[in-house]
Design a protein around this motif. Structure first.
Motif, PDB file in Angstrom:
ATOM      1  N   ASP A 106       0.798  -1.222   0.000  1.00 10.89           N
ATOM      2  CA  ASP A 106       0.000   0.000   0.000  1.00 10.89           C
ATOM      3  C   ASP A 106       0.834   1.276   0.000  1.00 10.89           C
ATOM      4  OD1 ASP A 106      -2.468  -1.294  -0.205  1.00 10.89           O
ATOM      5  OD2 ASP A 106      -2.440  -1.754   1.925  1.00 10.89           O
ATOM      6  N   ASP A 107       2.153   1.137  -0.142  1.00  6.99           N
ATOM      7  CA  ASP A 107       3.008   2.306  -0.366  1.00  6.99           C
ATOM      8  C   ASP A 107       2.815   2.753  -1.806  1.00  6.99           C
ATOM      9  OD1 ASP A 107       4.050   2.121   2.198  1.00  6.99           O
ATOM     10  OD2 ASP A 107       5.837   1.012   1.558  1.00  6.99           O
ATOM     11  N   GLU A 108       3.078   4.026  -2.052  1.00  6.30           N
ATOM     12  CA  GLU A 108       2.883   4.566  -3.405  1.00  6.30           C
ATOM     13  C   GLU A 108       4.059   4.247  -4.313  1.00  6.30           C
ATOM     14  OE1 GLU A 108       2.109   8.731  -2.897  1.00  6.30           O
ATOM     15  OE2 GLU A 108       0.108   8.361  -2.116  1.00  6.30           O
ATOM     16  N   LEU A 109       3.754   3.718  -5.478  1.00  9.21           N
ATOM     17  CA  LEU A 109       4.729   3.509  -6.541  1.00  9.21           C
ATOM     18  C   LEU A 109       4.831   4.790  -7.359  1.00  9.21           C
ATOM     19  CD1 LEU A 109       6.539   2.005  -8.555  1.00  9.21           C
ATOM     20  CD2 LEU A 109       4.500   0.956  -9.500  1.00  9.21           C
ATOM     21  N   CYS A 110       3.699   5.315  -7.815  1.00 10.13           N
ATOM     22  CA  CYS A 110       3.659   6.588  -8.539  1.00 10.13           C
ATOM     23  C   CYS A 110       3.290   7.663  -7.533  1.00 10.13           C
ATOM     24  CB  CYS A 110       2.644   6.543  -9.682  1.00 10.13           C
ATOM     25  SG  CYS A 110       2.529   8.096 -10.579  1.00 10.13           S
ATOM     26  N   TRP A 147       7.770 -10.393  -1.023  1.00 13.03           N
ATOM     27  CA  TRP A 147       8.313 -10.234  -2.370  1.00 13.03           C
ATOM     28  C   TRP A 147       8.718  -8.779  -2.611  1.00 13.03           C
ATOM     29  CZ3 TRP A 147       6.775  -7.963  -7.120  1.00 13.03           C
ATOM     30  CH2 TRP A 147       7.295  -8.529  -8.273  1.00 13.03           C
ATOM     31  N   LEU A 148       7.839  -7.837  -2.261  1.00 17.45           N
ATOM     32  CA  LEU A 148       8.145  -6.421  -2.436  1.00 17.45           C
ATOM     33  C   LEU A 148       9.303  -5.984  -1.538  1.00 17.45           C
ATOM     34  CD1 LEU A 148       4.641  -4.742  -2.751  1.00 17.45           C
ATOM     35  CD2 LEU A 148       6.443  -4.796  -4.478  1.00 17.45           C
ATOM     36  N   ALA A 149       9.318  -6.457  -0.302  1.00 23.02           N
ATOM     37  CA  ALA A 149      10.381  -6.091   0.635  1.00 23.02           C
ATOM     38  C   ALA A 149      11.747  -6.554   0.138  1.00 23.02           C
ATOM     39  CB  ALA A 149      10.094  -6.676   2.010  1.00 23.02           C
ATOM     40  N   GLU A 150      11.788  -7.699  -0.518  1.00 20.01           N
ATOM     41  CA  GLU A 150      13.050  -8.242  -1.023  1.00 20.01           C
ATOM     42  C   GLU A 150      13.515  -7.541  -2.296  1.00 20.01           C
ATOM     43  OE1 GLU A 150      12.355 -12.405  -1.586  1.00 20.01           O
ATOM     44  OE2 GLU A 150      12.250 -12.805   0.569  1.00 20.01           O
ATOM     45  N   LYS A 151      12.592  -7.120  -3.137  1.00 19.75           N
ATOM     46  CA  LYS A 151      12.952  -6.623  -4.465  1.00 19.75           C
ATOM     47  C   LYS A 151      13.026  -5.104  -4.590  1.00 19.75           C
ATOM     48  CE  LYS A 151      11.254 -10.682  -6.894  1.00 19.75           C
ATOM     49  NZ  LYS A 151      12.522 -11.232  -7.298  1.00 19.75           N
ATOM     50  N   TYR A 152      12.421  -4.361  -3.678  1.00 24.96           N
ATOM     51  CA  TYR A 152      12.333  -2.909  -3.839  1.00 24.96           C
ATOM     52  C   TYR A 152      12.754  -2.189  -2.562  1.00 24.96           C
ATOM     53  CZ  TYR A 152      10.146  -4.005  -8.202  1.00 24.96           C
ATOM     54  OH  TYR A 152       9.926  -4.488  -9.461  1.00 24.96           O
ATOM     55  N   PRO A 153      13.235  -0.939  -2.703  1.00 27.95           N
ATOM     56  CA  PRO A 153      13.728  -0.193  -1.538  1.00 27.95           C
ATOM     57  C   PRO A 153      12.611   0.194  -0.583  1.00 27.95           C
ATOM     58  CG  PRO A 153      13.600   1.249  -3.437  1.00 27.95           C
ATOM     59  CD  PRO A 153      13.296  -0.150  -3.931  1.00 27.95           C
ATOM     60  N   TYR A 186      12.802   5.380  -1.281  1.00 23.33           N
ATOM     61  CA  TYR A 186      12.202   5.600  -2.596  1.00 23.33           C
ATOM     62  C   TYR A 186      11.795   7.068  -2.739  1.00 23.33           C
ATOM     63  CZ  TYR A 186       9.095   4.598  -6.595  1.00 23.33           C
ATOM     64  OH  TYR A 186       8.480   4.574  -7.817  1.00 23.33           O
ATOM     65  N   ARG A 187      11.165   7.619  -1.712  1.00 27.31           N
ATOM     66  CA  ARG A 187      10.753   9.033  -1.722  1.00 27.31           C
ATOM     67  C   ARG A 187      11.965   9.966  -1.769  1.00 27.31           C
ATOM     68  NH1 ARG A 187       5.651  10.414  -0.728  1.00 27.31           N
ATOM     69  NH2 ARG A 187       4.183   8.786  -0.216  1.00 27.31           N
ATOM     70  N   GLY A 228      14.884   9.266  -3.056  1.00 30.17           N
ATOM     71  CA  GLY A 228      15.425   9.154  -4.412  1.00 30.17           C
ATOM     72  C   GLY A 228      14.652  10.018  -5.386  1.00 30.17           C
ATOM     73  N   ARG A 229      13.350  10.054  -5.239  1.00 31.61           N
ATOM     74  CA  ARG A 229      12.519  10.890  -6.111  1.00 31.61           C
ATOM     75  C   ARG A 229      12.818  12.369  -5.887  1.00 31.61           C
ATOM     76  NH1 ARG A 229       7.185  13.533  -5.502  1.00 31.61           N
ATOM     77  NH2 ARG A 229       6.261  13.764  -7.564  1.00 31.61           N
ATOM     78  N   ALA A 230      12.979  12.760  -4.642  1.00 30.89           N
ATOM     79  CA  ALA A 230      13.282  14.168  -4.344  1.00 30.89           C
ATOM     80  C   ALA A 230      14.600  14.581  -5.004  1.00 30.89           C
ATOM     81  CB  ALA A 230      13.327  14.386  -2.837  1.00 30.89           C
ATOM     82  N   ARG A 231      15.610  13.717  -4.931  1.00 35.27           N
ATOM     83  CA  ARG A 231      16.896  14.003  -5.591  1.00 35.27           C
ATOM     84  C   ARG A 231      16.726  14.076  -7.108  1.00 35.27           C
ATOM     85  NH1 ARG A 231      19.124  10.255  -1.909  1.00 35.27           N
ATOM     86  NH2 ARG A 231      19.090   8.696  -3.542  1.00 35.27           N
ATOM     87  N   TYR A 232      15.963  13.155  -7.654  1.00 32.12           N
ATOM     88  CA  TYR A 232      15.701  13.096  -9.097  1.00 32.12           C
ATOM     89  C   TYR A 232      15.091  14.410  -9.581  1.00 32.12           C
ATOM     90  CZ  TYR A 232      13.238  11.299 -13.315  1.00 32.12           C
ATOM     91  OH  TYR A 232      12.740  11.087 -14.582  1.00 32.12           O
ATOM     92  N   ILE A 233      14.100  14.903  -8.862  1.00 32.16           N
ATOM     93  CA  ILE A 233      13.432  16.152  -9.233  1.00 32.16           C
ATOM     94  C   ILE A 233      14.367  17.348  -9.026  1.00 32.16           C
ATOM     95  CG2 ILE A 233      11.542  17.712  -8.600  1.00 32.16           C
ATOM     96  CD1 ILE A 233       9.873  15.128  -8.126  1.00 32.16           C
TER      97      ILE A 233
END
Length: 103
Positions: free
Chosen positions: A4-8, A70-76, A81-82, A84-89
């Motif tokens: 239930d965390d946001e991907l987009c 599965w999500l915990a193992e494969k994604y940050p 994640y948030r 990383g997005r702030a740096r990206y922007i």
């Protein structure tokens, strides 16, 4: 990451929503996820994760009772994640859409 965390982050679309959309609509291309509440059409940060998710859901989808693990193992973690997005922007790679109250 949890289902239930946001991907987009631009359009507040959760990992669970995108994973179910991939499964139900048999998505083969990440661009098809734009039809899932506009996922991936904002700043662009989530597109790489969506691409990986589409491929992983085709190659090795999780069992319904294993989605959290599965999500915990494969994604940050969500906070990473948030960040990383702030740096990206901040680096000028994408511009999030303006909130509806500003349009």
């Amino acid at each position: 990451m949890r289902p239930d965390d946001e991907l987009c982050l631009c359009f507040h679309v959760t990992w669970r929503k995108v994973m179910n959309y991939i499964r139900v609509h048999r998505v083969k291309l990440p661009s098809q996820l734009a039809n899932c509440q506009n996922a991936g059409t904002g700043c662009g940060w989530c597109r790489r994760s969506m691409q990986c998710l589409v491929q992983q859901m085709q190659d090795d989808p999780p069992a319904p009772d294993q989605v959290d693990q599965w999500l915990a193992e494969k994604y940050p973690a969500s906070a990473n994640y948030r960040t990383g997005r702030a740096r990206y922007i901040a680096q000028g790679h994408g511009t999030p859409p303006k909130p509806e109250s500003e349009t």
